[in-house]
Scaffold this active site. Sequence first.
Site, short mmCIF file in Angstrom:
data_model
loop_
_atom_site.label_atom_id
_atom_site.label_comp_id
_atom_site.label_asym_id
_atom_site.label_seq_id
_atom_site.Cartn_x
_atom_site.Cartn_y
_atom_site.Cartn_z
N CYS A 165 0.87 -1.17 0.00
CA CYS A 165 0.00 0.00 0.00
C CYS A 165 0.91 1.22 0.00
CB CYS A 165 -0.89 0.01 1.24
SG CYS A 165 -1.90 1.49 1.30
N ASP A 303 -6.20 10.51 -5.02
CA ASP A 303 -5.50 9.55 -4.18
C ASP A 303 -4.20 9.16 -4.90
OD1 ASP A 303 -4.97 7.89 -2.09
OD2 ASP A 303 -6.76 6.64 -2.31
N ASN A 304 -3.28 8.57 -4.14
CA ASN A 304 -2.06 8.05 -4.72
C ASN A 304 -1.24 9.09 -5.50
OD1 ASN A 304 -2.45 5.39 -3.69
ND2 ASN A 304 -4.05 5.12 -5.22
#
Length: 596
Positions: A165, A303-304
């Site tokens: 993750c 996100d990310n």
Amino acid sequence: MAAFVDNRQFGTHMNGVVRSCGQDLKPSLPLDFDLDSSSSDEDENDDASYLKELIRKANAETEASVMDPRDEGTADQWVARNSSMVRLTGKHPFNAESPLPRLMHHGFITPVPLHYVRNHGPVPKAKWEDWTVEITGLVKRPTRFTMDRLVLEFPHREFPATLVCAGNRRKEQNMVKKTIGFNWGSAGTSTSVWRGVPLRQVLRRCGILTRAKGALHVCFEGAENLPGGGGSKYGTSISREMAMDPSRDIILAYMQNGEPLAPDHGFPVRMIIPGFIGGRMVKWLKRIVVTELECDNHYHYKDNRVLPSHVSPELANEEGWWYRPEYIINELNINSVITTPCHDEILPINSWTTQRPYVVRGYAYSGGGRKVTRVEVTLDGGETWHVCTLDHPEKPNKYGKYWCWCFWSLEVEVLDLLGTKEIAVRAWDEGLNTQPENLIWNLMMMNNCWFRVKTNVCKPHKGEIGMVFEHPTQPGNQPGGWMAKEKHLETSQDPKPSLKKSVSTPFMNTNSKMFSISEVKKHSNPDSTWIIVHGHVYDCTRFLKDHPGGTDSILINAGTDCTEEFDAIHSDKAKKMLEDYRIGQLITTGNIHKIW
Ligand code: HEM
């Protein structure tokens, strides 16, 4: 080695149970399907006995999945899970990592029940026989594949790959300043043997158009029925070059460690993009769309990303930082962690322990298939470094790419340990990338600074001295770790209000209506949803539908004190938002609950 692997032995699945369907299952192939071109260069490094042995070892020591009482009353109450998993976002949705020593105990291949999980919402109740994956967009032959067709019509690839993750080690970041993400410890990574069909073959079969015709991106869409967050499904995309690159081993995976995928890991089918962050490997895959532009899903942009340190969520929105292509994360960065000594381990110093070296151990990984080539440990704050022994249990693919974590170890004299305040590790990869000495804070993720374990002298027993080791943090809302102590020292010496107080002041709201716990308990339904946080009562009813974490995560806590969970999950922005929902204070047996 067989160039084409006959998948018919796999058979049909019913609710995750493999049922053999014999030789008579011969789905019709499109007329222009070229068997040979789709299989010849893909299967060379599938080594059946090597994989079998990895899977056997992983499953030898069982780690049970059971119905966990914490899931009762949530949309996931049907999903079996391992009860040792550390939950990072309260009860629901399920985001969890294994305790680090337990993860390491199993070595190279992680048993599925201990594999970390990142879910944005409830787990879809999928059935193998009903599931389809649609390939559409800029392709000549849009096709909807059933699971049986995917398995039977394409050769499979099977290999071990480490998933990480992008938030792994985020709690260290949160200790410096709260990010917008929750507290991953250092076990947000795991390794499985994945089996699936190569993405490039599926795209070729469907006739992906040329770049000149605008086929530049490949978007993946999952089935999660997601709350809030600007879109109801998880989705992201990668470039066409990556999707079609044979060296990258990208597959639509349907087996993990020799079994059909577990519900938490994307049953019946998910993307596996080795060497990438987990956030691009969409679970419960429903659609693959070939497009000219990147995927427009909320999670693809919001996100990310690793944004510059000064960028706050507000600035990111105001100035459009989310949409600047150079800040997207695809490949993992180099990282390493000390796993032995573990947190709170005590090493007695006596004539027995000082006669033999102590072995410091850990894991390391990098991205994009780059091999970890060196791991170094320092006992003197980086003045001198010891080169560790490396163990790479995987075989690289035929392009020389490494998709898995490796393990490192170093023998250290106990008396040398006694003389040090800190053990720190850094890894290097074949691109000569290494880890920064200090944490580079950003709003979200990818923390990979030197991993530091502090040492302190202690008295394990009367008349005995020893050393106790402290990791930087403990995952989720678990207390412990030297960063918390240092933060406490900082804040207790700081005459100004602490960060937590200054940004979390719902209490500026002067409403002081008092409520008993039994009164609060009555408001535990969607029509009236109250919660208690730090002794204050909040009515979240009107926020339910907009909550980025979903209606369920609030509803299962309705009528209760969810201070710990609320604090563990939320950013300072969320804590500030809470102010608008405050309706009063909790009465506890005649006393007003202590605030903060
Ligand atoms: C009025 C009350 C609440 C507000 C204003 C609120 C606000 C937010 C916000 C803004 C986020 C996005 C992430 C962030 O900025 O931190 C979020 C996510 C989330 N919240 Fe809440 N929240 C509330 C109550 C709760 C409660 C009671 C729970 C359960 C204990 C909860 C669980 C979650 C979860 C699980 C996420 C998703 C985390 C993730 O997957 O990234 N929230 N909330």
